[in-house]
Design a protein around this motif. Structure first.
Motif, PDB file in Angstrom:
ATOM      1  N   GLY A   1      22.081  27.449  36.545  1.00 19.00           N
ATOM      2  CA  GLY A   1      22.643  27.140  37.845  1.00 19.00           C
ATOM      3  C   GLY A   1      23.640  28.183  38.258  1.00 19.00           C
ATOM      4  O   GLY A   1      23.689  29.285  37.706  1.00 19.00           O
ATOM      5  N   SER A   2      24.438  27.826  39.215  1.00 18.91           N
ATOM      6  CA  SER A   2      25.470  28.746  39.680  1.00 18.91           C
ATOM      7  C   SER A   2      26.689  27.953  40.122  1.00 18.91           C
ATOM      8  O   SER A   2      26.592  26.778  40.459  1.00 18.91           O
ATOM      9  CB  SER A   2      24.943  29.597  40.839  1.00 18.91           C
ATOM     10  N   ILE A   3      27.818  28.625  40.070  1.00 15.90           N
ATOM     11  CA  ILE A   3      29.048  28.042  40.578  1.00 15.90           C
ATOM     12  C   ILE A   3      29.614  29.010  41.615  1.00 15.90           C
ATOM     13  O   ILE A   3      29.426  30.222  41.523  1.00 15.90           O
ATOM     14  CB  ILE A   3      30.082  27.745  39.472  1.00 15.90           C
ATOM     15  N   CYS A   4      30.263  28.471  42.590  1.00 11.98           N
ATOM     16  CA  CYS A   4      30.826  29.289  43.663  1.00 11.98           C
ATOM     17  C   CYS A   4      32.268  29.653  43.302  1.00 11.98           C
ATOM     18  O   CYS A   4      33.176  28.828  43.406  1.00 11.98           O
ATOM     19  CB  CYS A   4      30.768  28.537  44.984  1.00 11.98           C
TER      20      CYS A   4
ATOM     21  N   ASN B   1      17.560  21.284  41.948  1.00 11.44           N
ATOM     22  CA  ASN B   1      18.752  21.069  41.127  1.00 11.44           C
ATOM     23  C   ASN B   1      18.874  19.605  40.734  1.00 11.44           C
ATOM     24  O   ASN B   1      18.651  18.718  41.552  1.00 11.44           O
ATOM     25  CB  ASN B   1      20.014  21.493  41.895  1.00 11.44           C
TER      26      ASN B   1
ATOM     27  N   SER C   1      25.073  18.353  39.403  1.00 13.72           N
ATOM     28  CA  SER C   1      26.051  18.768  40.402  1.00 13.72           C
ATOM     29  C   SER C   1      27.417  18.887  39.750  1.00 13.72           C
ATOM     30  O   SER C   1      27.729  18.166  38.805  1.00 13.72           O
ATOM     31  CB  SER C   1      26.115  17.745  41.541  1.00 13.72           C
TER      32      SER C   1
ATOM     33  N   TYR D   1      32.829  20.539  45.971  1.00 11.21           N
ATOM     34  CA  TYR D   1      31.600  20.758  45.208  1.00 11.21           C
ATOM     35  C   TYR D   1      31.472  22.261  45.024  1.00 11.21           C
ATOM     36  O   TYR D   1      31.558  23.018  45.984  1.00 11.21           O
ATOM     37  CB  TYR D   1      30.391  20.211  45.968  1.00 11.21           C
ATOM     38  N   PHE D   2      31.266  22.700  43.786  1.00 13.69           N
ATOM     39  CA  PHE D   2      31.258  24.141  43.558  1.00 13.69           C
ATOM     40  C   PHE D   2      30.044  24.643  42.790  1.00 13.69           C
ATOM     41  O   PHE D   2      29.947  25.829  42.492  1.00 13.69           O
ATOM     42  CB  PHE D   2      32.549  24.591  42.857  1.00 13.69           C
ATOM     43  N   GLY D   3      29.089  23.784  42.491  1.00 13.50           N
ATOM     44  CA  GLY D   3      27.923  24.294  41.784  1.00 13.50           C
ATOM     45  C   GLY D   3      26.860  23.258  41.517  1.00 13.50           C
ATOM     46  O   GLY D   3      27.027  22.066  41.786  1.00 13.50           O
ATOM     47  N   SER D   4      25.740  23.756  41.001  1.00 14.42           N
ATOM     48  CA  SER D   4      24.607  22.908  40.666  1.00 14.42           C
ATOM     49  C   SER D   4      23.767  23.620  39.610  1.00 14.42           C
ATOM     50  O   SER D   4      23.938  24.819  39.367  1.00 14.42           O
ATOM     51  CB  SER D   4      23.775  22.610  41.909  1.00 14.42           C
ATOM     52  N   ALA D   5      22.856  22.877  38.987  1.00 16.58           N
ATOM     53  CA  ALA D   5      22.008  23.462  37.947  1.00 16.58           C
ATOM     54  C   ALA D   5      20.679  22.732  37.890  1.00 16.58           C
ATOM     55  O   ALA D   5      20.546  21.609  38.360  1.00 16.58           O
ATOM     56  CB  ALA D   5      22.697  23.396  36.588  1.00 16.58           C
TER      57      ALA D   5
END
Length: 98
Positions: free
Chosen positions: A8-11, A52, A55, A70-74
């Motif tokens: 995933g990614s995080i902002c 995804n 969360s 909310y800063f990311g998902s995978a």
């Protein structure tokens, strides 16, 4: 049960902005002086439009419930198969008539 990594990614921009705004999820350890972010992670009931299933959100203090960030998902990685790609039939014609 097999443990499969999720990708995933995080902002980082959202995290940095929340940190600068003194979001209640951030704290500094008195033991080691390191900065920590308290987070909430949950498994979604259904995959979102991008597939995804996890969360990530900053976990606000109880007295600051309005600070939802909310800063990311995978998601689980797509499993690759060792099967070769199908070979086109040279005797058939495609949509363009070639």
């Amino acid at each position: 049960m097999s443990k499969k990594p999720m990708h995933g990614s995080i902002c980082m921009t959202d995290l940095s902005n929340a940190f600068k705004a003194k979001h209640s999820a951030f704290n500094k350890s008195e033991k080691n002086g390191k900065l920590y972010a308290n987070i909430a992670v949950w498994l979604n009931d259904e995959p979102d439009q991008y597939g995804n299933i996890l969360s990530f959100q900053l976990n606000s203090k109880k007295d600051a419930p309005d600070e939802k960030v909310y800063f990311g998902s995978a998601k689980l990685p797509v499993e690759k198969t060792n099967e070769p790609a199908p070979t086109p039939d040279p005797t058939s014609t495609d949509e363009l008539g070639f």
